[in-house]
Design a protein around this motif. Structure first.
Motif, PDB file in Angstrom:
ATOM      1  N   ILE A 177       3.140 -11.446   2.968  1.00 59.34           N
ATOM      2  CA  ILE A 177       3.556 -10.395   2.003  1.00 59.34           C
ATOM      3  C   ILE A 177       2.483  -9.825   1.313  1.00 59.34           C
ATOM      4  CG2 ILE A 177       5.046  -9.549   0.363  1.00 59.34           C
ATOM      5  CD1 ILE A 177       6.874 -12.121   1.038  1.00 59.34           C
ATOM      6  N   PHE A 178       1.412 -10.565   1.074  1.00 60.32           N
ATOM      7  CA  PHE A 178      -0.058 -10.155   0.244  1.00 60.32           C
ATOM      8  C   PHE A 178      -0.512  -9.457   1.238  1.00 60.32           C
ATOM      9  CE2 PHE A 178      -4.472 -10.831  -0.258  1.00 60.32           C
ATOM     10  CZ  PHE A 178      -4.240 -10.449  -1.646  1.00 60.32           C
ATOM     11  N   MET A 179      -0.697  -9.562   2.483  1.00 57.43           N
ATOM     12  CA  MET A 179      -1.386  -8.774   3.332  1.00 57.43           C
ATOM     13  C   MET A 179      -0.833  -7.568   3.513  1.00 57.43           C
ATOM     14  SD  MET A 179      -2.524  -9.552   7.518  1.00 57.43           S
ATOM     15  CE  MET A 179      -0.845  -9.056   8.000  1.00 57.43           C
ATOM     16  N   VAL A 180       0.547  -7.298   3.565  1.00 59.12           N
ATOM     17  CA  VAL A 180       1.361  -6.122   3.751  1.00 59.12           C
ATOM     18  C   VAL A 180       1.004  -5.108   2.554  1.00 59.12           C
ATOM     19  CG1 VAL A 180       3.579  -5.187   3.508  1.00 59.12           C
ATOM     20  CG2 VAL A 180       3.404  -7.081   5.323  1.00 59.12           C
ATOM     21  N   ALA A 181       0.835  -5.761   1.558  1.00 65.10           N
ATOM     22  CA  ALA A 181       0.294  -5.072   0.101  1.00 65.10           C
ATOM     23  C   ALA A 181      -1.030  -4.631  -0.085  1.00 65.10           C
ATOM     24  CB  ALA A 181       0.961  -6.102  -1.289  1.00 65.10           C
ATOM     25  N   VAL A 182      -1.900  -5.380   0.678  1.00 68.71           N
ATOM     26  CA  VAL A 182      -3.286  -5.111   0.408  1.00 68.71           C
ATOM     27  C   VAL A 182      -3.884  -4.263   1.693  1.00 68.71           C
ATOM     28  CG1 VAL A 182      -5.704  -5.919   0.087  1.00 68.71           C
ATOM     29  CG2 VAL A 182      -3.725  -6.898  -1.238  1.00 68.71           C
ATOM     30  N   GLY A 183      -3.430  -4.643   3.057  1.00 63.95           N
ATOM     31  CA  GLY A 183      -4.209  -4.300   4.176  1.00 63.95           C
ATOM     32  C   GLY A 183      -3.982  -2.856   4.303  1.00 63.95           C
ATOM     33  N   PRO A 184      -2.718  -1.989   4.356  1.00 60.19           N
ATOM     34  CA  PRO A 184      -2.368  -0.882   4.509  1.00 60.19           C
ATOM     35  C   PRO A 184      -3.381   0.096   3.520  1.00 60.19           C
ATOM     36  CG  PRO A 184      -0.545  -1.962   4.957  1.00 60.19           C
ATOM     37  CD  PRO A 184      -1.354  -3.213   4.492  1.00 60.19           C
ATOM     38  N   SER A 185      -3.064  -0.485   2.125  1.00 60.77           N
ATOM     39  CA  SER A 185      -4.016   0.073   1.009  1.00 60.77           C
ATOM     40  C   SER A 185      -5.377   0.495   1.380  1.00 60.77           C
ATOM     41  CB  SER A 185      -3.575  -0.587  -0.225  1.00 60.77           C
ATOM     42  OG  SER A 185      -2.328  -0.724  -0.544  1.00 60.77           O
ATOM     43  N   ILE A 186      -5.992  -0.710   1.711  1.00 60.64           N
ATOM     44  CA  ILE A 186      -7.582  -0.295   2.139  1.00 60.64           C
ATOM     45  C   ILE A 186      -7.622   0.554   3.444  1.00 60.64           C
ATOM     46  CG2 ILE A 186      -9.506  -1.668   2.877  1.00 60.64           C
ATOM     47  CD1 ILE A 186      -8.288  -4.156   1.501  1.00 60.64           C
ATOM     48  N   VAL A 187      -7.029   0.648   4.268  1.00 56.85           N
ATOM     49  CA  VAL A 187      -7.411   1.240   5.559  1.00 56.85           C
ATOM     50  C   VAL A 187      -6.976   2.876   5.112  1.00 56.85           C
ATOM     51  CG1 VAL A 187      -6.442   1.871   7.510  1.00 56.85           C
ATOM     52  CG2 VAL A 187      -6.856  -0.279   7.008  1.00 56.85           C
ATOM     53  N   VAL A 188      -5.739   3.328   4.561  1.00 56.68           N
ATOM     54  CA  VAL A 188      -5.333   4.363   4.013  1.00 56.68           C
ATOM     55  C   VAL A 188      -6.391   4.933   2.974  1.00 56.68           C
ATOM     56  CG1 VAL A 188      -3.698   6.141   3.166  1.00 56.68           C
ATOM     57  CG2 VAL A 188      -3.104   4.121   4.569  1.00 56.68           C
ATOM     58  N   ILE A 189      -7.198   4.297   2.190  1.00 56.86           N
ATOM     59  CA  ILE A 189      -7.852   4.700   1.127  1.00 56.86           C
ATOM     60  C   ILE A 189      -9.354   5.151   2.001  1.00 56.86           C
ATOM     61  CG2 ILE A 189      -9.641   4.199  -0.792  1.00 56.86           C
ATOM     62  CD1 ILE A 189      -7.135   2.655  -1.899  1.00 56.86           C
ATOM     63  N   ALA A 190      -9.626   4.428   2.820  1.00 57.93           N
ATOM     64  CA  ALA A 190     -10.881   4.782   3.826  1.00 57.93           C
ATOM     65  C   ALA A 190     -10.728   6.051   4.571  1.00 57.93           C
ATOM     66  CB  ALA A 190     -11.174   3.477   4.775  1.00 57.93           C
ATOM     67  N   LEU A 191      -9.562   6.520   4.859  1.00 60.37           N
ATOM     68  CA  LEU A 191      -9.414   7.438   5.672  1.00 60.37           C
ATOM     69  C   LEU A 191      -8.645   8.744   5.264  1.00 60.37           C
ATOM     70  CD1 LEU A 191      -7.891   5.474   8.747  1.00 60.37           C
ATOM     71  CD2 LEU A 191     -10.314   6.250   8.533  1.00 60.37           C
ATOM     72  N   MET A 192      -8.379   8.633   3.871  1.00 56.17           N
ATOM     73  CA  MET A 192      -7.475   9.723   3.392  1.00 56.17           C
ATOM     74  C   MET A 192      -8.071  11.037   3.132  1.00 56.17           C
ATOM     75  SD  MET A 192      -7.033   8.611  -0.740  1.00 56.17           S
ATOM     76  CE  MET A 192      -8.454   8.481  -1.702  1.00 56.17           C
ATOM     77  N   PHE A 193      -9.403  11.264   3.104  1.00 53.01           N
ATOM     78  CA  PHE A 193     -10.086  12.568   3.160  1.00 53.01           C
ATOM     79  C   PHE A 193     -10.446  13.095   4.642  1.00 53.01           C
ATOM     80  CE2 PHE A 193     -11.399  10.463  -1.054  1.00 53.01           C
ATOM     81  CZ  PHE A 193     -10.755  11.564  -1.762  1.00 53.01           C
ATOM     82  N   ILE A 194      -9.909  12.301   5.578  1.00 54.31           N
ATOM     83  CA  ILE A 194     -10.283  12.900   6.698  1.00 54.31           C
ATOM     84  C   ILE A 194      -9.078  13.455   7.406  1.00 54.31           C
ATOM     85  CG2 ILE A 194     -10.945  12.209   9.285  1.00 54.31           C
ATOM     86  CD1 ILE A 194     -12.704  10.061   8.030  1.00 54.31           C
ATOM     87  N   VAL A 195      -7.854  12.693   7.251  1.00 59.38           N
ATOM     88  CA  VAL A 195      -6.535  13.121   7.699  1.00 59.38           C
ATOM     89  C   VAL A 195      -6.111  14.346   6.942  1.00 59.38           C
ATOM     90  CG1 VAL A 195      -4.281  12.410   8.317  1.00 59.38           C
ATOM     91  CG2 VAL A 195      -6.081  10.782   8.705  1.00 59.38           C
ATOM     92  N   ARG A 196      -6.075  15.527   7.749  1.00 58.24           N
ATOM     93  CA  ARG A 196      -5.660  16.710   6.916  1.00 58.24           C
ATOM     94  C   ARG A 196      -5.689  17.935   8.356  1.00 58.24           C
ATOM     95  NH1 ARG A 196     -10.836  16.399   7.594  1.00 58.24           N
ATOM     96  NH2 ARG A 196     -12.283  17.955   7.254  1.00 58.24           N
ATOM     97  N   PRO A 197      -5.000  19.010   7.966  1.00 56.96           N
ATOM     98  CA  PRO A 197      -5.222  20.141   8.972  1.00 56.96           C
ATOM     99  C   PRO A 197      -6.525  20.718   8.952  1.00 56.96           C
ATOM    100  CG  PRO A 197      -3.119  20.302   7.388  1.00 56.96           C
ATOM    101  CD  PRO A 197      -3.945  19.288   6.937  1.00 56.96           C
TER     102      PRO A 197
END
Length: 588
Positions: A177-197
């Motif tokens: 459950i800890f990994m579910v809380a932390v893992g996706p957050s780290i990945v998305v923060i690293a990519l959030m400025f690239i994924v866009r139209p």
């Protein structure tokens, strides 16, 4: 050397890099599919019965599917803000659940955990919306493959996170459950400025077909690899060193598609720009536009005026009657006896708002078909841990990972299959929905009949069928109701899963399970006499054993999947002319 900054800028704005990064976001965006592994941990730690776990499952499904806010915000906020909102919700929701299960916080009421799981899982809707909206706009002429691959990675995320969890070798199960809380957050923060139209419809290249083929190949290799690892772990058993090595290879496979944008930017010569249309081409109206508009309206009037019995006539007679009615309407319009009007609102294939789509029968037929079929599939996924335990399997993570793998293959294959039947045969995309619903019905019926290896057959076919829905339906919605409000349309359709799960899992499956659990407990309780009777704990009284626990539920859901198939075929019948117009082909 001077070209390197320009190349890097081109890479960041390349639609294929956006697509690959969206795959990575989706690979950790399906944490809800881990509920089958998380629920036994919560059940034992909190002392819940099966009905309470089912309530948590419904809260998870609601969080996973209520995306009105994400769909609406996507039209007014930058994509990176949408992703950041999802990160915050995911971290806060599942972080609270972990604090309770790890005994860092005192036990909280069930409703608090329901809210926490709802909030945490609702973060997925922001990931899904941002990834799909960005990539569908960047690849307007490849909606089926793009949606299938992206939703496929979301379905595969359960198996990926499980493998990463096994590789890290946490000391206790609550750490999942800890990994579910932390893992996706780290990945998305690293990519959030690239994924866009990025104006991807202007970046068409002749090599795009090869790029999709390479991506499909990586998807198949990834699924085969994960399935092979599962079989290896189940049959042979492997040490932690080998588990870590296999986990590293998994990460390399996930990163492999980034080769495509790198080669396109750094290793290929610039090509003249080719532009794809974001929307279906409007019919030419430069010359004779008045006559064409009038013809369209007359055709619409024919549909309104023709008697119901015309549809039941043989094909030749039906065409003759319609032609006669059309001729009368043209004559009446020419003489002024009929006031020709254009129908209000957009036509199918044009841009709809959500409110405009909600008054269309086709939209509701697709929705209720999803309620029955996707709701049945989600019920199996949510109860997979208990289904496996009732059959005597102690390690449920293998089947949770297996359903994630075939969920992934169903989404990728559903996108490819539905695109093929459109491009080659001009069949409406919902034909593919009807096919996968028959597959699901067979898988559920097989479990109900207690066939050999029933858990394997049901897991594979249900995973394939359920996953395919989420490649076919979003692409169909974008074709019939346009791209302008695609985020809102998609998120409304995702309500179908929790609506079905609320009934099938929260009421039917849990009620039948508890009925047989209580019946089995009453047979086990007397030992030899009343003096030797040992009172059973609440946990024991609510544990069901054998295929009987879920066989009746699966039989009912099998029938509902066939009803869903009928609804899908009605959509096919109603939209066949629209698809023929959009893709310039005829079924003949």
């Amino acid at each position: 050397m001077e070209q390197i900054p320009e190349k890097l800028k081109a890479l960041v704005n390349n639609r294929w890099l956006v697509f690959v990064c969206a795959m990575w976001v989706q690979s950790c965006a399906g944490v809800g599919y881990l509920f089958g592994s998380i629920s036994p941990v919560i059940k034992s730690a909190m002392g819940y019965n099966q009905r309470q776990i089912a309530i948590l499952g419904v809260a998870k499904d609601l969080g996973d599917s209520i995306g009105f806010v994400a769909g609406s915000l996507c039209e007014i906020l930058p994509i990176w803000v949408i992703l950041l909102i999802g990160v915050v919700q995911n971290f806060v929701g599942y972080g609270l659940v972990w604090l309770v299960i790890a005994n860092i916080l005192p036990d909280l009421p069930l409703w608090v955990l329901c809210v926490a799981i709802f909030v945490g899982t609702n973060g997925e809707t922001y990931y899904n919306t941002a990834a799909l909206v960005s990539c569908v706009q960047n690849f307007p002429k490849s909606r089926g493959p793009v949606v299938g691959i992206l939703k496929g990675f979301a379905g595969l995320s359960g198996a990926i996170l499980t493998q990463v969890y096994t590789m890290i070798n946490f000391p206790n199960e609550a750490a999942l459950i800890f990994m579910v809380a932390v893992g996706p957050s780290i990945v998305v923060i690293a990519l959030m400025f690239i994924v866009r139209p990025v104006g991807g419809h202007k970046q068409v290249r002749p090599s795009d077909g090869s790029s999709f083929l390479f991506t499909y190949s990586v998807c198949l290799i990834l699924a085969a690899y994960l399935l092979g690892v599962l079989v290896l772990e189940d049959i042979v058993g492997i040490n932690q060193t080998l588990v870590t090595l296999l986990g590293v290879l998994l990460i390399i496979l996930i990163l492999l598609p980034v080769i495509i944008p790198i080669l396109l930017v750094f290793a290929s010569e610039p090509s003249p720009p080719v532009e794809e249309n974001l929307l279906p081409k409007p019919e030419k109206q430069e010359s004779g536009s008045f006559e064409q508009n009038e013809n369209e309206v007359i055709l619409s009037e024919v549909e309104d005026e023709k008697p119901p019995e015309v549809d039941s006539l043989p094909a030749l007679e039906r065409q003759k009657r319609i032609a006669q009615l059309q001729a009368k309407l043209f004559q009446a319009a020419a003489e002024g006896a009929v006031r020709v009007k254009r129908k209000r609102g957009p036509r199918r294939g044009e841009d709809f708002t959500l409110l405009q789509a909600l008054i269309k029968a086709d939209f509701w037929l697709m929705f209720f078909s999803l309620v029955l079929a996707a709701g049945s599939g989600l019920t199996v996924i949510d109860n997979l841990g208990q289904i496996c335990q009732s059959l005597g399997y102690s390690d449920t993570s293998i089947f949770v990972s297996m359903v994630s793998i075939f969920n992934f293959l169903g989404r990728v294959g559903g996108g490819y299959f539905s695109e093929t039947i459109i491009r080659k045969y001009a069949f409406p995309r919902p034909v593919a929905m009807a096919v996968v619903q028959v597959i699901m019905a067979f898988g559920l019926l097989y479990y109900a009949l207690g066939g050999p290896g029933q858990i394997y057959v049901t897991t594979v076919l249900t995973g394939l069928g359920y996953g395919a829905h989420w490649a076919i339906v979003p692409a169909s919605a974008s074709e019939l109701f346009g791209l302008k409000s695609f985020g809102a349309l998609y998120n409304f359709l995702t309500l179908a899963s929790p609506a079905g799960s609320l009934i099938f899992s929260g009421v039917i499956a849990s009620g039948i399970y508890d009925h047989y659990a209580e019946k089995q407990a009453s047979l086990r309780q007397p030992v030899s006499g009343s003096l030797l009777s040992i009172p059973l704990r609440d946990d024991d009284s609510l544990t069901c054993e054998g295929s009987i626990c879920y066989s009746l539920t699966c039989a009912l859901m099998s029938g509902l999947c066939l009803v869903a198939m009928v609804l899908s075929l009605i959509v096919v019948y109603r939209t066949r002319s629209v698809y023929a117009q959009l893709y310039g082909k005829s079924r003949n």
